[in-house]
Design an enzyme around this catalytic site. Sequence first.
Site, PDB file in Angstrom:
ATOM      1  N   GLU A   1      28.235 -85.479   7.713  1.00 35.13           N
ATOM      2  CA  GLU A   1      28.349 -84.424   8.724  1.00 35.13           C
ATOM      3  C   GLU A   1      28.494 -85.002  10.128  1.00 35.13           C
ATOM      4  OE1 GLU A   1      24.791 -82.708   7.405  1.00 35.13           O
ATOM      5  OE2 GLU A   1      25.769 -80.933   6.573  1.00 35.13           O
TER       6      GLU A   1
ATOM      7  N   ARG B   1      13.586 -72.602  -0.092  1.00 38.53           N
ATOM      8  CA  ARG B   1      14.206 -71.276   0.093  1.00 38.53           C
ATOM      9  C   ARG B   1      14.494 -70.650  -1.268  1.00 38.53           C
ATOM     10  NH1 ARG B   1      18.987 -73.055   4.091  1.00 38.53           N
ATOM     11  NH2 ARG B   1      17.841 -74.969   4.535  1.00 38.53           N
TER      12      ARG B   1
ATOM     13  N   ARG C   1      25.829 -80.109  16.082  1.00 41.83           N
ATOM     14  CA  ARG C   1      26.015 -79.247  14.916  1.00 41.83           C
ATOM     15  C   ARG C   1      25.363 -77.915  15.251  1.00 41.83           C
ATOM     16  NH1 ARG C   1      22.295 -79.259   9.975  1.00 41.83           N
ATOM     17  NH2 ARG C   1      23.243 -77.703   8.641  1.00 41.83           N
TER      18      ARG C   1
ATOM     19  N   HIS D   1      26.995 -75.066   5.691  1.00 39.71           N
ATOM     20  CA  HIS D   1      27.304 -76.441   5.232  1.00 39.71           C
ATOM     21  C   HIS D   1      28.816 -76.700   5.291  1.00 39.71           C
ATOM     22  CE1 HIS D   1      23.464 -76.143   2.568  1.00 39.71           C
ATOM     23  NE2 HIS D   1      23.172 -76.779   3.689  1.00 39.71           N
TER      24      HIS D   1
ATOM     25  N   ASN E   1      22.017 -83.482  15.778  1.00 32.74           N
ATOM     26  CA  ASN E   1      21.907 -82.560  14.657  1.00 32.74           C
ATOM     27  C   ASN E   1      20.464 -82.041  14.674  1.00 32.74           C
ATOM     28  OD1 ASN E   1      21.922 -81.394  12.125  1.00 32.74           O
ATOM     29  ND2 ASN E   1      23.162 -83.027  11.225  1.00 32.74           N
TER      30      ASN E   1
ATOM     31  N   HIS F   1      26.825 -78.807  -2.415  1.00 34.57           N
ATOM     32  CA  HIS F   1      25.970 -79.432  -1.392  1.00 34.57           C
ATOM     33  C   HIS F   1      24.531 -79.127  -1.796  1.00 34.57           C
ATOM     34  CE1 HIS F   1      25.016 -80.630   2.889  1.00 34.57           C
ATOM     35  NE2 HIS F   1      23.883 -80.089   2.469  1.00 34.57           N
ATOM     36  N   LEU F   2      23.844 -80.135  -2.312  1.00 36.78           N
ATOM     37  CA  LEU F   2      22.479 -79.941  -2.807  1.00 36.78           C
ATOM     38  C   LEU F   2      21.536 -80.829  -2.010  1.00 36.78           C
ATOM     39  CD1 LEU F   2      23.332 -80.105  -6.650  1.00 36.78           C
ATOM     40  CD2 LEU F   2      23.283 -78.088  -5.176  1.00 36.78           C
ATOM     41  N   GLY F   3      21.004 -80.284  -0.936  1.00 40.85           N
ATOM     42  CA  GLY F   3      20.036 -81.029  -0.112  1.00 40.85           C
ATOM     43  C   GLY F   3      18.754 -80.223  -0.073  1.00 40.85           C
ATOM     44  N   ASN F   4      18.094 -80.156   1.091  1.00 50.92           N
ATOM     45  CA  ASN F   4      16.988 -79.213   1.217  1.00 50.92           C
ATOM     46  C   ASN F   4      17.540 -77.792   1.091  1.00 50.92           C
ATOM     47  OD1 ASN F   4      14.696 -80.888   1.570  1.00 50.92           O
ATOM     48  ND2 ASN F   4      15.508 -81.446   3.580  1.00 50.92           N
ATOM     49  N   GLY F   5      18.663 -77.560   1.783  1.00 50.45           N
ATOM     50  CA  GLY F   5      19.425 -76.323   1.577  1.00 50.45           C
ATOM     51  C   GLY F   5      20.519 -76.614   0.555  1.00 50.45           C
TER      52      GLY F   5
HETATM   53  P1  ADP Z   1      19.149 -81.846   4.392  1.00 49.30           P
HETATM   54  O1  ADP Z   1      19.636 -80.663   3.604  1.00 49.30           O
HETATM   55  O2  ADP Z   1      17.924 -81.554   5.201  1.00 49.30           O
HETATM   56  O3  ADP Z   1      20.234 -82.580   5.147  1.00 49.30           O
HETATM   57  P2  ADP Z   1      19.226 -84.016   2.461  1.00 49.30           P
HETATM   58  O4  ADP Z   1      20.659 -83.812   2.139  1.00 49.30           O
HETATM   59  O5  ADP Z   1      18.828 -85.300   3.090  1.00 49.30           O
HETATM   60  O6  ADP Z   1      18.599 -82.844   3.306  1.00 49.30           O
HETATM   61  O7  ADP Z   1      18.391 -83.817   1.108  1.00 49.30           O
HETATM   62  C1  ADP Z   1      17.004 -83.976   1.082  1.00 49.30           C
HETATM   63  C2  ADP Z   1      16.510 -83.717  -0.324  1.00 49.30           C
HETATM   64  O8  ADP Z   1      17.163 -84.604  -1.234  1.00 49.30           O
HETATM   65  C3  ADP Z   1      15.030 -84.032  -0.502  1.00 49.30           C
HETATM   66  O9  ADP Z   1      14.214 -82.942  -0.208  1.00 49.30           O
HETATM   67  C4  ADP Z   1      14.941 -84.368  -1.968  1.00 49.30           C
HETATM   68  O10 ADP Z   1      14.646 -83.174  -2.688  1.00 49.30           O
HETATM   69  C5  ADP Z   1      16.339 -84.783  -2.359  1.00 49.30           C
HETATM   70  N1  ADP Z   1      16.412 -86.178  -2.825  1.00 49.30           N
HETATM   71  C6  ADP Z   1      16.526 -87.299  -2.096  1.00 49.30           C
HETATM   72  N2  ADP Z   1      16.541 -88.390  -2.900  1.00 49.30           N
HETATM   73  C7  ADP Z   1      16.432 -87.930  -4.183  1.00 49.30           C
HETATM   74  C8  ADP Z   1      16.387 -88.550  -5.471  1.00 49.30           C
HETATM   75  N3  ADP Z   1      16.448 -89.863  -5.616  1.00 49.30           N
HETATM   76  N4  ADP Z   1      16.290 -87.740  -6.544  1.00 49.30           N
HETATM   77  C9  ADP Z   1      16.206 -86.402  -6.417  1.00 49.30           C
HETATM   78  N5  ADP Z   1      16.252 -85.762  -5.236  1.00 49.30           N
HETATM   79  C10 ADP Z   1      16.367 -86.508  -4.131  1.00 49.30           C
END
Ligand code: ADP
Length: 413
Positions: free
Chosen positions: A394, A245, A96, A184, A7, A212-216
């Site tokens: 993923e 972003r 991926r 995603h 990935n 889906h709430l990550g970096n993206g």
């Molecule tokens: P990606 O989109 O790169 O796969 P992830 O799904 O691992 O990323 O998400 C990473 C983000 O998750 C981090 O930047 C951070 O903002 C958030 N995160 C991780 N742990 C926590 C937490 N305990 N509380 C709030 N946000 C969190």
Amino acid sequence: MRVLVLNSGSSSQKSCVYEIGDALPENPPACVWEGKVEWVEGRVHYSIKNSRGDTVKDVAAVTSRGEAIRRLLDTLWGGKTKAISGPAAIEVVGHRVVHGGPRYFEPTMVTPEVKSEIEKVSAFAPLHNRAELEGMEIVAKVLGPVPQVAVFDTGFHHRMPLAAATYPGPYEWFEQGIRRYGFHGINHQYCAERAAQMLGKNLNSLRLITCHLGNGCSLAAIREGRSVDTTMGFTPLEGLMMGTRSGSVDPGVLTYLMRQRHFFDEKLDDVLNNKSGLLGISGISGDMREVLAATRNGDEPVKARAQLAFDMYVHRLRSGIGGMIAVLGGIDALVFTAGVGENSQEVRAAACENLGFAGVTLDRAKNAQSPMKGDTDISNADAAVRVLVIHAQEDWMIARACWSLLRKQSATA
Ligand code: ADP
């Protein structure tokens, strides 16, 4: 079958190995080995572990992605975290691929033609597709002629209705491939299947919204197991506010900035991708943990900006979920997934706060569990809509796609 999954992100390289027997397990199995490389401020951070619990953590001087992957793979068949006998033990490699463009959506064997198409659409997602192509080249060098499979993050949204997939610009845009692809998809699809499994319902009977709430960050509206709308579009920049972003902004802002000649193309790309979102507004970080900490402990004016960043993130999330409920004509389950979705009770609570009208109410105690033990239903027992927290998988989806493709090929050979 031993499957290596790669990935490749813009500033990270994740990798893992699954062993899959003659039948696919119902739930994702643990990896036998997993490793991550991150490029942070001019250094390369390695973090590796295997299923015996052996770990290696290391920081090295800057290396190319090629060298980093080589070093990472060395720990798979040598040293403390060794998990397989050697490169020949890998039977298939899954990648991926963020953007499949208009031609590719199903998991596909990597051939020179497929690679050239991925290269062609890399102008749509330059940070990602080039890294993924590099990953394929390195695997070919290190592992030789092993089958490689591309699994596309755009694939799940491929059958979105035209009304959702088309931009209201000139029709020629659509004909040139300038349309909404969505991203995603690998995880949105996994979450839809897992939600149906958790609820004991047929996926075809469910209206789901997956967050889906990550970096993206992106939402998907899923009906009868199909993505019918999503917030990301032509690139992974549209839609919700994200870590660094911007998400959607009035295109007039961009043409205004371009007219001012302050921004050349690349600079604008950099601002929208790397200097906006939570980071841009708070001035602190793109990491939700740090923004939340500043809303509690920061001094003014840092605290106020962190609060504004959080409020905007939530505002856009609520408005996106509301839009998706309207697209679906109702909702049976709302899913939170990825780093923020899985870990931030504050974001989940705020996102659901105004959704009582749609039948969404959270159980506060269940929402506050930290860490959550596995995938969890956090809604009130008598709520009309289930709210689920599902761990993103993923890599398992990619491994599963490789297994299925190879089995299908050997059955027809
Ligand atoms: P990606 O989109 O790169 O796969 P992830 O799904 O691992 O990323 O998400 C990473 C983000 O998750 C981090 O930047 C951070 O903002 C958030 N995160 C991780 N742990 C926590 C937490 N305990 N509380 C709030 N946000 C969190």
